[in-house]
Write a protein that holds these residues in place. Structure first.
Motif, PDB file in Angstrom:
ATOM      1  N   SER A  57     -61.113  42.561 -61.651  1.00  0.00           N
ATOM      2  CA  SER A  57     -61.337  42.134 -63.038  1.00  0.00           C
ATOM      3  C   SER A  57     -60.384  41.018 -63.445  1.00  0.00           C
ATOM      4  CB  SER A  57     -61.183  43.328 -63.990  1.00  0.00           C
ATOM      5  OG  SER A  57     -59.905  43.912 -63.866  1.00  0.00           O
ATOM      6  N   ASP A  58     -59.346  40.751 -62.640  1.00  0.00           N
ATOM      7  CA  ASP A  58     -58.422  39.645 -62.904  1.00  0.00           C
ATOM      8  C   ASP A  58     -58.959  38.305 -62.431  1.00  0.00           C
ATOM      9  OD1 ASP A  58     -56.413  41.341 -63.964  1.00  0.00           O
ATOM     10  OD2 ASP A  58     -55.682  41.789 -61.946  1.00  0.00           O
ATOM     11  N   VAL A  59     -59.919  38.324 -61.523  1.00  0.00           N
ATOM     12  CA  VAL A  59     -60.383  37.098 -60.871  1.00  0.00           C
ATOM     13  C   VAL A  59     -61.530  36.507 -61.674  1.00  0.00           C
ATOM     14  CG1 VAL A  59     -61.275  36.104 -58.737  1.00  0.00           C
ATOM     15  CG2 VAL A  59     -59.667  38.012 -58.639  1.00  0.00           C
ATOM     16  N   ASP A  60     -61.328  35.279 -62.142  1.00  0.00           N
ATOM     17  CA  ASP A  60     -62.303  34.638 -63.022  1.00  0.00           C
ATOM     18  C   ASP A  60     -62.314  33.141 -62.727  1.00  0.00           C
ATOM     19  OD1 ASP A  60     -62.573  33.158 -65.949  1.00  0.00           O
ATOM     20  OD2 ASP A  60     -63.957  34.832 -65.693  1.00  0.00           O
ATOM     21  N   ALA A  61     -63.484  32.543 -62.815  1.00  0.00           N
ATOM     22  CA  ALA A  61     -63.612  31.116 -62.503  1.00  0.00           C
ATOM     23  C   ALA A  61     -62.822  30.242 -63.457  1.00  0.00           C
ATOM     24  CB  ALA A  61     -65.085  30.716 -62.528  1.00  0.00           C
ATOM     25  N   THR A  62     -62.601  30.717 -64.673  1.00  0.00           N
ATOM     26  CA  THR A  62     -61.908  29.904 -65.676  1.00  0.00           C
ATOM     27  C   THR A  62     -60.404  30.145 -65.664  1.00  0.00           C
ATOM     28  OG1 THR A  62     -63.864  29.951 -67.095  1.00  0.00           O
ATOM     29  CG2 THR A  62     -61.777  29.348 -68.135  1.00  0.00           C
ATOM     30  N   THR A  63     -59.981  31.409 -65.685  1.00  0.00           N
ATOM     31  CA  THR A  63     -58.553  31.719 -65.824  1.00  0.00           C
ATOM     32  C   THR A  63     -57.813  31.709 -64.494  1.00  0.00           C
ATOM     33  OG1 THR A  63     -59.039  34.083 -65.715  1.00  0.00           O
ATOM     34  CG2 THR A  63     -58.967  33.060 -67.916  1.00  0.00           C
ATOM     35  N   THR A  64     -58.497  31.956 -63.386  1.00  0.00           N
ATOM     36  CA  THR A  64     -57.857  31.928 -62.060  1.00  0.00           C
ATOM     37  C   THR A  64     -58.725  31.099 -61.112  1.00  0.00           C
ATOM     38  OG1 THR A  64     -58.952  34.011 -61.456  1.00  0.00           O
ATOM     39  CG2 THR A  64     -56.724  34.167 -62.374  1.00  0.00           C
ATOM     40  N   PRO A  65     -58.805  29.794 -61.335  1.00  0.00           N
ATOM     41  CA  PRO A  65     -59.736  28.967 -60.536  1.00  0.00           C
ATOM     42  C   PRO A  65     -59.415  28.921 -59.048  1.00  0.00           C
ATOM     43  CG  PRO A  65     -58.263  27.603 -61.871  1.00  0.00           C
ATOM     44  CD  PRO A  65     -58.074  29.015 -62.335  1.00  0.00           C
ATOM     45  N   PHE A  66     -58.131  28.958 -58.681  1.00  0.00           N
ATOM     46  CA  PHE A  66     -57.796  28.877 -57.251  1.00  0.00           C
ATOM     47  C   PHE A  66     -58.149  30.180 -56.541  1.00  0.00           C
ATOM     48  CE2 PHE A  66     -54.821  25.678 -59.076  1.00  0.00           C
ATOM     49  CZ  PHE A  66     -55.292  24.577 -58.390  1.00  0.00           C
ATOM     50  N   LEU A  67     -57.902  31.316 -57.195  1.00  0.00           N
ATOM     51  CA  LEU A  67     -58.338  32.583 -56.617  1.00  0.00           C
ATOM     52  C   LEU A  67     -59.856  32.620 -56.494  1.00  0.00           C
ATOM     53  CD1 LEU A  67     -56.007  35.178 -58.380  1.00  0.00           C
ATOM     54  CD2 LEU A  67     -56.234  34.849 -55.913  1.00  0.00           C
ATOM     55  N   TRP A  68     -60.544  32.111 -57.504  1.00  0.00           N
ATOM     56  CA  TRP A  68     -62.003  32.093 -57.481  1.00  0.00           C
ATOM     57  C   TRP A  68     -62.510  31.221 -56.324  1.00  0.00           C
ATOM     58  CZ3 TRP A  68     -65.353  34.959 -60.335  1.00  0.00           C
ATOM     59  CH2 TRP A  68     -66.702  34.614 -60.307  1.00  0.00           C
ATOM     60  N   GLU A  69     -61.872  30.063 -56.130  1.00  0.00           N
ATOM     61  CA  GLU A  69     -62.280  29.178 -55.049  1.00  0.00           C
ATOM     62  C   GLU A  69     -62.036  29.825 -53.689  1.00  0.00           C
ATOM     63  OE1 GLU A  69     -61.395  24.628 -53.390  1.00  0.00           O
ATOM     64  OE2 GLU A  69     -60.230  25.466 -55.062  1.00  0.00           O
ATOM     65  N   MET A  70     -60.904  30.522 -53.551  1.00  0.00           N
ATOM     66  CA  MET A  70     -60.632  31.202 -52.287  1.00  0.00           C
ATOM     67  C   MET A  70     -61.692  32.269 -52.008  1.00  0.00           C
ATOM     68  SD  MET A  70     -57.240  33.377 -51.129  1.00  0.00           S
ATOM     69  CE  MET A  70     -56.227  31.915 -50.886  1.00  0.00           C
ATOM     70  N   ALA A  71     -62.051  33.037 -53.051  1.00  0.00           N
ATOM     71  CA  ALA A  71     -63.075  34.068 -52.887  1.00  0.00           C
ATOM     72  C   ALA A  71     -64.429  33.458 -52.566  1.00  0.00           C
ATOM     73  CB  ALA A  71     -63.161  34.918 -54.151  1.00  0.00           C
ATOM     74  N   GLU A  72     -64.729  32.294 -53.145  1.00  0.00           N
ATOM     75  CA  GLU A  72     -65.991  31.612 -52.893  1.00  0.00           C
ATOM     76  C   GLU A  72     -66.092  31.170 -51.447  1.00  0.00           C
ATOM     77  OE1 GLU A  72     -69.420  30.982 -53.807  1.00  0.00           O
ATOM     78  OE2 GLU A  72     -68.548  30.359 -55.732  1.00  0.00           O
ATOM     79  N   GLN A  73     -64.984  30.676 -50.904  1.00  0.00           N
ATOM     80  CA  GLN A  73     -64.991  30.141 -49.546  1.00  0.00           C
ATOM     81  C   GLN A  73     -64.897  31.226 -48.476  1.00  0.00           C
ATOM     82  OE1 GLN A  73     -61.681  27.457 -49.557  1.00  0.00           O
ATOM     83  NE2 GLN A  73     -62.776  25.847 -50.691  1.00  0.00           N
ATOM     84  N   GLY A  74     -64.257  32.326 -48.817  1.00  0.00           N
ATOM     85  CA  GLY A  74     -64.010  33.350 -47.807  1.00  0.00           C
ATOM     86  C   GLY A  74     -64.881  34.578 -47.971  1.00  0.00           C
TER      87      GLY A  74
END
Length: 800
Positions: A53-70
């Motif tokens: 619930s902490d991972v969000d495209a707006t508030t945590t964009p780098f975490l979101w990008e990592m999740a998108e790629q991996g």
């Protein structure tokens, strides 16, 4: 049929053939990670307290990008104590097995922090490479002052900040801890397997600080891109701990959901995301291939256990899929203990036998990231609701069972002839309805999983309503169908629904078991697929009693000369199928279940066919069960190492000498449940019910024939055979599984109300063609001219 050896060996051969032809679940369902067999380096990023619930495209964009790629998954961080704190998490990650930092268990009142630095952590002469430095000044930073009234995970977080100057000594104390030793874990085995590690943050050193391991320790993550790149290039393995969420709340004596306050948590997440962005940029500049593993490694402050974030990027994991491993056998669930084996395999190093984790794998069936993250959030809701309320449900199950027995005594009386309350109009009928509803409760906990209660605004309320509603449906089915006219009809329907639900669920992926109130918990991480121990208890008694009823019914329709062969064929055939479902690595994968269920079916065959039960034959039965279990386990072990279930891993542990640790841990778990589980109190309830119902002169037995509410003599003999066989299966299950007495206690929650129903049910059925009147002695031939029928206490048995 007198000689059990005539059919035990063929039965075992057929069973092994059935199980050997079933491929492991992991091979059939998961992709492979062969591409990840060789990388240049591995980066492990631990983020205590991070949930999906902490991972969000707006508030945590780098975490979101990592999740998108991996590839992503729901991470269980269970260590060797109930709540995994910061140091427990890093020790467990490095061991590839459940470990714990020595100290007070969770649940204790606030404790004072020892003098800083801790006496046992006072360093001797400086150890080259082991003293953390500030990347800006190159000097050891001043130690911060701390709050000395901390509880739960707060104590470990402050110890990590001030008292880990000699991590190798702390690793040794962690290895000596009783909880760590119970799992056979070797702390810092990851570091020993690699030999060199860069470490940012004090706590991460616990994962790698084995003797002779070269450590490049930094207190904080280097800011300059060139310095960060140089840090990541220093060793093949780098570990970074981002501890901002440990400072986003105040440790307290009372539990909270995540251990943090909203505003500080948002600020901490922003800092974490910025650090992840810097790490991702540095990794992109490195030559060769890098595998990045990011894990929400522990709880923080006074937070309660949850599922956490698991992300893997790099070769083999860049498909945008779900994560899984052979340790769970179910996507998208993975464990913290899987990270060390993944890193070692990726670096081409050997995985030590002490590691119980299995390398991560990636599947290709993940939906779009936004939908996937929502699904992971709902998985966490289901897991936390289950974990926080299952103990309360156990107490309710015991209290409902005790109340049913008490009401049965008040309505039926001690001898079944009726009591004062039983003469109240409608009381007996109400008791029977109650008994069926209570017996339906166990299976209702699984059927409630068909309702998406975790997606509602009030998941606990929705779960309670789902359980009550499905119990009502099962009760209605038992009472309203055409089988209601048969004396044994409604109880058999409840047993049939229970058996069909458990078998159907495991055939379709065990979706109802996971986070079911009598299933298993993703947070506890004892099992993720197949049959849990409590489910086995329900399955065993349901299958045995239904098999006894079916075999008897078919035997009565056969000619006298074929009756025993028909009964034996039905029991053994049903037993084969049941044991195959329980033990197949792709289905039930229950090591102890095979060992416990097979003797039950063999004993039932002997009792129903009139074979004399002797100590020697019981020995043959138990030996057959051991042979079956050993054969299944060896077949599983002979497959690829990263596809083995716990059956095959146990064989490996026997070969490496680790099996003693596993057995002793299960024995300790049995003792803990006997002394501390609410379900243990169901056994006294069942004992009272057994003495009342089944003693001579009780409602289900009589010295003078069958009482008004009792069973016909022939049916009573079949019931006793089923109960005796079930008792053997449950006793063995309690002995060989780590749930101990909770296993037969769960079965009692099903059986006790059904027996009370039988004691109070009206007699509606009439004898079938060729059958004696209920309660009358059967004086005809039973099984052939070489048999003699003996009538004793209203029961008919075969005797040579």
């Amino acid at each position: 049929m007198n000689d059990a050896r005539r059919w035990v060996l063929p039965l075992m051969l057929l069973l092994v053939a059935l199980l050997g032809g079933v491929p492991p679940a992991s091979a059939a369902e998961e992709g492979t990670a062969d591409d990840a067999a060789s990388v240049d380096r591995v980066l492990v990023v631990g983020v205590p307290g991070l949930v999906w619930s902490d991972v969000d495209a707006t508030t945590t964009p780098f975490l979101w990008e990592m999740a998108e790629q991996g590839s992503i998954g729901a991470l269980s961080v269970r260590a060797a104590r109930g709540t995994t704190c910061l140091l427990d998490g890093w020790a467990t990650l490095g061991a590839g097995n459940r470990a714990r930092f020595p100290g007070p268990d969770d649940g204790l009142p606030p404790v004072p922090l020892p003098t800083v630095p801790l006496p046992e952590d006072v360093p001797g002469p400086p150890v080259p490479g082991n003293t953390p430095t500030d990347p800006g000044t190159g000097e050891e930073p001043a130690e911060p002052r701390v709050d000395t009234s901390l509880s739960y995970c707060g104590l470990q977080e402050r110890i990590a900040a001030v008292a880990l100057d000699d991590p190798a000594a702390t690793v040794q104390r962690t290895a000596d801890d009783e909880g760590t030793a119970r799992f056979g874990a070797e702390p810092a085995a990851l570091g020993a397997g690699v030999g060199c590690a860069g470490v940012s943050g004090r706590a991460a050193a616990l994962a790698v600080a084995a003797p002779d391991v070269r450590l490049d320790r930094r207190v904080t993550l280097p800011n300059a891109p060139t310095d960060l790149t140089a840090f990541l290039e220093e060793c093949d393995l780098s570990l970074v701990t981002l501890d901002q969420l440990t400072l986003a709340g105040t440790p307290g004596q009372d539990r909270t959901d995540d251990g943090t306050d909203p505003l500080p948590r948002a600020e901490g997440l922003a800092d974490i995301d910025e650090a992840v962005g810097r790490l991702s940029g540095a990794v992109a500049q490195l030559p060769g291939e890098t595998l990045v593993l990011l894990a929400g490694i522990s709880e923080v402050n006074d937070g309660r256990p949850q599922l956490h974030v698991g992300i893997a990027t790099g070769p083999g994991f860049d498909t945008g899929g779900w994560l899984s491993s052979a340790s769970t056998g179910r996507a998208p669930y993975v464990q913290l203990i899987d990270l060390a084996p993944t890193a070692l395999v990726a670096l081409g190093r050997d995985v030590p036998a002490s590691m119980n984790g299995q390398p991560l794998r990636a599947t290709a069936d993940r939906p779009a990231l936004a939908e996937a993250v929502t699904d992971l959030e709902h998985m966490n809701v289901a897991a936390t609701v289950h974990h926080r309320n299952v103990g309360t449900f156990f107490w309710l199950l015991v209290l409902v069972g005790a109340a049913t027995v008490a009401l049965g005594l008040l309505v039926l009386g001690v001898r079944g002839g009726g009591a004062r309350l039983g003469r109240v109009r409608g009381a007996p009928a109400a008791l029977r309805v109650l008994c069926l509803a209570v017996a339906a409760l166990p299976v209702a906990t699984y059927l409630a999983g068909l309702v998406p209660w975790e997606r509602t605004g009030s998941p606990l309320t929705a779960l309670a309503l789902a359980v009550v509603g499905t119990a009502g449906v099962v009760t209605a089915v038992a009472l309203l169908g055409p089988w209601r006219r048969a004396r044994l009809g409604p109880p058999l329907v409840v047993l049939a629904v229970t058996l069909a639900t458990l078998v159907g669920d495991v055939l379709t992926g065990s979706t109802l078991e996971l986070n079911g109130l009598l299933g298993y918990s993703a947070i506890v991480a004892g099992r993720f697929t197949g049959y849990g121990n409590l489910s086995f208890g329900l399955l065993s008694v349901s299958a045995l009693l239904l098999t006894a009823a079916a075999a008897t019914a078919l035997g009565r329709r056969a000619s006298p000369g074929r009756r025993r062969r028909v009964v034996a064929a039905v029991v053994l055939g049903s037993g084969l199928l049941t044991v195959a479902v329980i033990g197949a690595p792709s289905l039930g994968r229950d090591f102890g279940g095979v060992l416990a269920s097979l003797p039950g079916f063999l004993l039932l065959a002997m009792l129903l066919t009139g074979a004399r039960v002797t100590v020697a034959r019981l020995g043959v039965i138990l030996g057959a069960a051991v042979l079956a279990v050993g054969s299944i386990a060896v077949l599983d072990w002979s497959g690829p190492a990263d596809e083995r279930s716990h059956l095959g891993r146990f064989v490996e542990q026997v070969l490496t000498g680790e099996a003693v640790t596993v057995v002793s841990r299960k024995a300790q778990a049995n003792l803990d449940i006997l002394l501390g589980s609410p379900l243990a109190y169901m056994l006294p309830v069942a004992l009272v019910a057994a003495v009342w119902l089944l003693r001579p002169g009780g409602p289900l037995r009589s010295a003078q024939g069958v009482p008004p509410g009792g069973l016909a003599a022939a049916d009573a003999a079949v019931l006793r055979a089923g109960l005796v066989s079930g008792a053997l299966s449950l006793a063995l299950g309690a002995a060989v599984n780590d749930s101990g007495v909770a296993l037969p206690a769960t079965a009692a929650a099903l059986l006790v109300p059904l027996l009370i129903w039988l004691a109070g049910a009206p007699r509606r059925d009439t004898p079938g063609k060729g059958e004696p009147e209920p309660g009358a002695a059967d004086t005809g031939p039973a099984g052939g001219p070489d048999r003699v029928t003996v009538v004793s206490r209203g029961s008919t048995v075969w005797n040579a």
